[in-house]
Design an enzyme around this catalytic site. Sequence first.
Site, PDB file in Angstrom:
ATOM      1  N   ASN A 402       0.829  -1.208   0.000  1.00  0.00           N
ATOM      2  CA  ASN A 402       0.000   0.000   0.000  1.00  0.00           C
ATOM      3  C   ASN A 402       0.859   1.252   0.000  1.00  0.00           C
ATOM      4  O   ASN A 402       0.998   1.923  -1.008  1.00  0.00           O
ATOM      5  CB  ASN A 402      -0.945  -0.015   1.208  1.00  0.00           C
ATOM      6  CG  ASN A 402      -2.063   0.993   1.073  1.00  0.00           C
ATOM      7  OD1 ASN A 402      -1.900   2.069   0.517  1.00  0.00           O
ATOM      8  ND2 ASN A 402      -3.231   0.659   1.598  1.00  0.00           N
ATOM      9  N   ASP A 403       1.454   1.571   1.128  1.00  0.00           N
ATOM     10  CA  ASP A 403       2.171   2.830   1.278  1.00  0.00           C
ATOM     11  C   ASP A 403       3.364   2.941   0.330  1.00  0.00           C
ATOM     12  O   ASP A 403       3.693   4.035  -0.134  1.00  0.00           O
ATOM     13  CB  ASP A 403       2.649   2.997   2.724  1.00  0.00           C
ATOM     14  CG  ASP A 403       1.498   2.903   3.709  1.00  0.00           C
ATOM     15  OD1 ASP A 403       0.441   3.486   3.418  1.00  0.00           O
ATOM     16  OD2 ASP A 403       1.645   2.235   4.744  1.00  0.00           O
ATOM     17  N   ILE A 404       4.016   1.823   0.014  1.00  0.00           N
ATOM     18  CA  ILE A 404       5.234   1.883  -0.797  1.00  0.00           C
ATOM     19  C   ILE A 404       4.939   2.097  -2.279  1.00  0.00           C
ATOM     20  O   ILE A 404       5.866   2.269  -3.077  1.00  0.00           O
ATOM     21  CB  ILE A 404       6.076   0.604  -0.627  1.00  0.00           C
ATOM     22  CG1 ILE A 404       5.285  -0.630  -1.076  1.00  0.00           C
ATOM     23  CG2 ILE A 404       6.541   0.471   0.808  1.00  0.00           C
ATOM     24  CD1 ILE A 404       6.118  -1.895  -1.104  1.00  0.00           C
ATOM     25  N   ALA A 443       0.346   3.149   7.273  1.00  0.00           N
ATOM     26  CA  ALA A 443       0.508   4.576   7.556  1.00  0.00           C
ATOM     27  C   ALA A 443      -0.832   5.275   7.750  1.00  0.00           C
ATOM     28  O   ALA A 443      -0.874   6.451   8.088  1.00  0.00           O
ATOM     29  CB  ALA A 443       1.279   5.244   6.418  1.00  0.00           C
TER      30      ALA A 443
END
Length: 474
Positions: A402-404, A443
């Site tokens: 997700n965040d990456i 996050a």
Amino acid sequence: MNMNLVTLLYLLASVCFIQALKGLSHPRSAQRGNLFGMAGMALALVTTYALIAKQAPVLGAGSAWLLGALIVGGGLGTLAAARIEMTKMPELVAAMHSLIGLAAVCIAYAVVAEPAAFLISTTGLLPYSNRAELLIGACVGSITCSGSVIAFGKLAGKYRCRLLQKSPIIYAGQHRLNLMLALTMIGFGVLFLLSQNWLPFILMTVLAFALGVLLIIPIGGADMPVIVSMLNGYSGWAAAGIGFSLNNPMLIIAGALVGASGTILSYLMCRAMNRSFLNVLLGGFGQNAPSATHPEHINRPVRTASADDAAFALANAESVVIVPGYGLAVARAQHALKELASKLASQGIQVRYAIHPVAGRMPGHMNVLLAEAEIPYEQVFEMDDINLAFSQTDVALVLGANDIVNPAARNDPLSPISGMPILDAHRARTVIVNKRSMAAGYAGLDNELFYMHKTMMVFGDAKQVIEAMVKALD
């Protein structure tokens, strides 16, 4: 035991530890590095046991106690390693760091209580140099212990205690309070240095334990990989500090290796996430991360697809880049993923894997996951080596990440992750994202990638979805 022989054996153990770190720097040599590490630790333990057993009359304890401690500790470690799941490895690492810190504190207290037992002083008064080493070891060990406990709870994410929840705890005057505690702790340390009095030593330790908690609670769950690495460095420096007091070169060398490697890794990870290394040390890292998705993104339409649709897109591609994430680890789908990649490769499709430095819950998490499935390392690329290839890639297959892969890091200057290097999966011609739901990542941020017209969202358990894709390719 002859001290020259002890020095030689400790030197050999140190060489093994250095070779272990060298081996662990690359997946191909990681197994050899682990073997070197185990051999070095076994040699250090046997040598230390023989050395202490010889001094047992001075220590007032029989060698049976030492052997019993080795058996109990080794047994518990073996049991924990055998039962731990791959997805829980970061939690185990954090737990081990807390034990190292606690061990440093216990040794410091033992030396202050009985200097003669450790052949440091026969008068009961410690030299000033030893007092300085002990107070540093006790302070760093206390911070490491309590901070690692908080990190463990945040990584586990299953405890009701507010301090152990993933979301950061922010309050007014946080840094001022930490600074006051740190200065007070140092003040008590100076008093102990001058007087060798128990009261300031105890108060210093209590404040250090409290400071460890306060430094970690403002850290969000998404930033835990860096914190675990930082605590790893702390544990090493604590061990090295105690090693000086005990005049044990093995403890000094091993602690310095762990401390230096953990500090360097933390610095490199901060660079990979565009964060300030100073903020890590001061406990401000990640404190601006939100704890929930942005409300304006809720109920936005997404383009959903089935596993058969995803398989069709993959089969008609010439190049595919796979982005593994934590969801892949949770589903233990790495073996199914290898089967899918083999199917695609047999049809002449180029398959590569893109690894982000902080994907998963600890450094190298995805590398270990893929290595466990014996995926050829020639197909695995780090972020800097693969990012330019996304624009020429037909399909980017994002599995549980997700965040990456969040474009907000590049496009939204107001985003908490603005400036953080990401994998440019959004530049591929087609993006297939597998997630269990539209829930935010670690996050707490929504991901613009999921709402792009080129993105196909395939919901479900990663292993089941990948197996369905493999079946559709038959």
